[in-house]
Scaffold this motif. Sequence first.
Motif, mmCIF file in Angstrom:
data_model
loop_
_atom_site.group_PDB
_atom_site.id
_atom_site.type_symbol
_atom_site.label_atom_id
_atom_site.label_comp_id
_atom_site.label_asym_id
_atom_site.label_seq_id
_atom_site.Cartn_x
_atom_site.Cartn_y
_atom_site.Cartn_z
ATOM 1 N N MET A 108 -5.903 -0.611 -9.380
ATOM 2 C CA MET A 108 -7.185 -0.917 -9.998
ATOM 3 C C MET A 108 -8.294 -0.601 -8.997
ATOM 4 O O MET A 108 -8.283 -1.089 -7.874
ATOM 5 N N ILE A 109 -9.244 0.205 -9.388
ATOM 6 C CA ILE A 109 -10.250 0.711 -8.471
ATOM 7 C C ILE A 109 -11.126 -0.397 -7.905
ATOM 8 O O ILE A 109 -11.604 -0.326 -6.788
ATOM 9 N N GLY A 110 -11.321 -1.477 -8.624
ATOM 10 C CA GLY A 110 -12.248 -2.511 -8.198
ATOM 11 C C GLY A 110 -11.976 -3.086 -6.831
ATOM 12 O O GLY A 110 -12.886 -3.524 -6.151
ATOM 13 N N ASP A 111 -10.720 -3.119 -6.396
ATOM 14 C CA ASP A 111 -10.389 -3.741 -5.117
ATOM 15 C C ASP A 111 -9.913 -2.736 -4.084
ATOM 16 O O ASP A 111 -9.175 -3.055 -3.174
ATOM 17 N N LEU A 112 -10.326 -1.483 -4.217
ATOM 18 C CA LEU A 112 -9.859 -0.473 -3.285
ATOM 19 C C LEU A 112 -10.731 -0.350 -2.048
ATOM 20 O O LEU A 112 -10.400 0.365 -1.128
ATOM 21 N N HIS A 113 -11.864 -1.035 -2.028
ATOM 22 C CA HIS A 113 -12.832 -0.819 -0.965
ATOM 23 C C HIS A 113 -12.335 -1.279 0.395
ATOM 24 O O HIS A 113 -12.865 -0.875 1.413
ATOM 25 N N GLY A 114 -11.308 -2.118 0.443
ATOM 26 C CA GLY A 114 -10.925 -2.712 1.715
ATOM 27 C C GLY A 114 -10.225 -1.793 2.677
ATOM 28 O O GLY A 114 -10.411 -1.883 3.874
ATOM 29 N N GLY A 115 -9.359 -0.901 2.196
ATOM 30 C CA GLY A 115 -8.564 -0.090 3.105
ATOM 31 C C GLY A 115 -7.566 -0.914 3.881
ATOM 32 O O GLY A 115 -7.052 -0.487 4.914
ATOM 33 N N GLN A 116 -7.236 -2.118 3.363
ATOM 34 C CA GLN A 116 -6.367 -3.025 4.093
ATOM 35 C C GLN A 116 -4.928 -2.538 4.203
ATOM 36 O O GLN A 116 -4.164 -2.995 5.058
ATOM 37 N N SER A 117 -4.538 -1.601 3.339
ATOM 38 C CA SER A 117 -3.181 -1.059 3.405
ATOM 39 C C SER A 117 -3.129 0.278 4.140
ATOM 40 O O SER A 117 -2.065 0.887 4.231
ATOM 41 N N ALA A 118 -4.263 0.735 4.621
ATOM 42 C CA ALA A 118 -4.320 1.998 5.353
ATOM 43 C C ALA A 118 -4.042 1.735 6.838
ATOM 44 O O ALA A 118 -4.961 1.668 7.656
#
Length: 759
Positions: free
Chosen positions: A341-351
Amino acid sequence: MKSCAYFVGFISIFLCLPVTKVAAVQALPGGAWSYSGLQMAQVPQEIGIPLLADIIAVAGGETHSVALSRGGQVFAWGSNSYDQCRVPLDVESGVTAIAAGARFTAALKEDGEVRVWGGGGTHPVLSVPTSARSGVTRIAAGRDHLLALKGGAVLAWGMNAHAQCEVPPEASGGVIAMAAGDHHSLALKEDGSVLAWGAGSPGSPAEVPHNNQSTVPQAAGSGVVAISAALRYSAALKEDGSVIGWGGTLPAGEVIQLAVPGSGMISISGGRNHFTALNSQGRVFATFINPILNYGQVSIPEAAMSGVTAIAAGSNHTLALKEDGTVVAWGAGSTNHPGLMIGDLHGGQSAVPNALADDVETVAASFTHTLALTVGGVVHAWGNNSYGETTVPAEALEGVEAIAVGHNHSLALKSTGRVIAWGSNQYGQTDVPAAALSEVKAVAAGGNHALALKNNGSVVEWGGYYEGPVELPVEVQSGIVAISAGYEFRVALNENGRVIAWGSNDLGQTDVPPEALAGVVAIAAGAEHVLALKADGRVLAWGANYFGQCVVPEGALSGVVAIAAGESHSVALKSDGEVITWGADHSLQRDRGPITAPVSAIAAGGVVTFRRLASAWPSFFEAAVSAGLSGEEAEAQAIPFHDGVPNLLKYAFNMDLAEPAAESSLAGSSSGLPVEGIQREGQELFWRVEFVRRKNSLLDYRPAKSTSLEGDSFMPMSGPVTVDEIPGAPAWERVVVKEPIDPASTTRFFSRLEVTEKP
């Protein structure tokens, strides 16, 4: 067999070959690229170099992740909206445990002190109580509160709207573990029973019917070996390897079987809407609590199917620690994963932070996606793919010589002079016109438009504009040598060194200053500002200045050879390999990252900065050959000039291998043998050792101390260490180690600096 040489006296220097050392951050080869700032997905494996190594613990927050190395170093990545990833300098080492809340990070120091940062600087969890500043042995973070274990008793602080910090008397002793959910807390007693308080307990504010996460069922009254908490659920790992869960919509006292007896589970961790478990075979399992919120957090990657030693669930992502000390992450914050879901992609926490391999020639980044061009003309892409911007077409998998990225579209220039475009076409930005299908030598991408520079010096433009159609200036129809594009404006440089700008000018970004009308050799456009590099090595800047991106620092007023601009930050590369940054730093885009040696190239975009490590410094052998040494005289321990200084020590301390060692003091110098002596600070005495150290090299420098000269009496110096940059010597740093001494009990003091060349 080790070969050794000594200097004996009040300071002795010890030389050994070879020794291996595992670093918390992998050493990068020359030509590799590191980045600082936010990436929406992990660098693809085919061009990535893992940065983190020897990791022993991981933790997941709402949109950020944290890792702890064996050496006590803390690393954080993902969203930094509340400064949760900006690790304080005094917490960069000496840490034994970590925890991550929704918008804050906590660390437990080796002296038992709890440190907390993030939370926007005002969160109540930042106010660590006096009782948690020493003697703490464990920590656990909820969404907005923190738990600490001290002497078997639980301490709690932070948000307390649901009484999650109201520790019951039963948790004042005999507790061996803790867990924290969004608004409730758990404690595991040494007798195997579970305590719970906060949301869902009798008398607490009810959020939804049957909110019973703090009503401990009978099944969790004994035989529990581990606990975990999620949004409105709790879980317990039983000694028979089974896992039970309770809370949420379950009636009080009822449980759900998350893993059956005999399943071999050894660890559990709860996210906001999922639970993760690890079995004794090193395999990760996961299940949803609320499958509607699917961010891929239970879609376990192949790398987490074996060899995992620890797990941590963030709000909507999962981290796994591998037995080799590397980290795997998946779920929200990793746009490489399908179905997110695009809404919570801003974090980059899994990168998980990776560097780019040395075969990457250039990089281009927007806020949401990145392109890399490798040797052979192959384009790689990662990040958001909502518009197909990271789905690289077959034509861009070979023969490409330049790349550019816009807000949601990508460009590639083929060696044939043809432009390829893909991604969003809402404004026609991927409808490449006929004029850009041949004889193009450069490309640039703005927010929703694209530019191409033809071989004849003319500019072609296409795409749409929020501000309406923009007519190309007559001045860009010939004689142009470079182009760049901002979000809604464009910049060109002509052959006379004049900057030309057109398009949106709401912040003065197209008001070219007089100094940029001649003598400019390079240009770079940010979202709403412009950089220009003058022939004399000076940087000019104009346009938006919300974050100081146009306030050029003194270091960028001379000696600059390259420039780059991100969304709201600016970057300059000096001739000596030093990188200067200024402007926005909310995503740590100005942090220098793991690269400390000189840089040979830079790139910037969105909220990220890329630095390419200069070719590796010459090895000792290369330096010896360059100095004209050969045969036995070129060996590391050889002393060809009979000056008492072995070759490797000259190499290690920036001395000339081709000349006898001269007596030198390090005061203000970037070369010379270490110096030592007694230093008084008030009533305290210190033994002080100062030396220069080659950055990012294959050398280890290990100061040691002794009260005699016996070989086995030397112990590592444990006093405070300071490391400073050396002006004009970017490859070197000055190190000072101070060891407290008591003259009443210590009549003699010796120090030794062991220099080790890694294999």
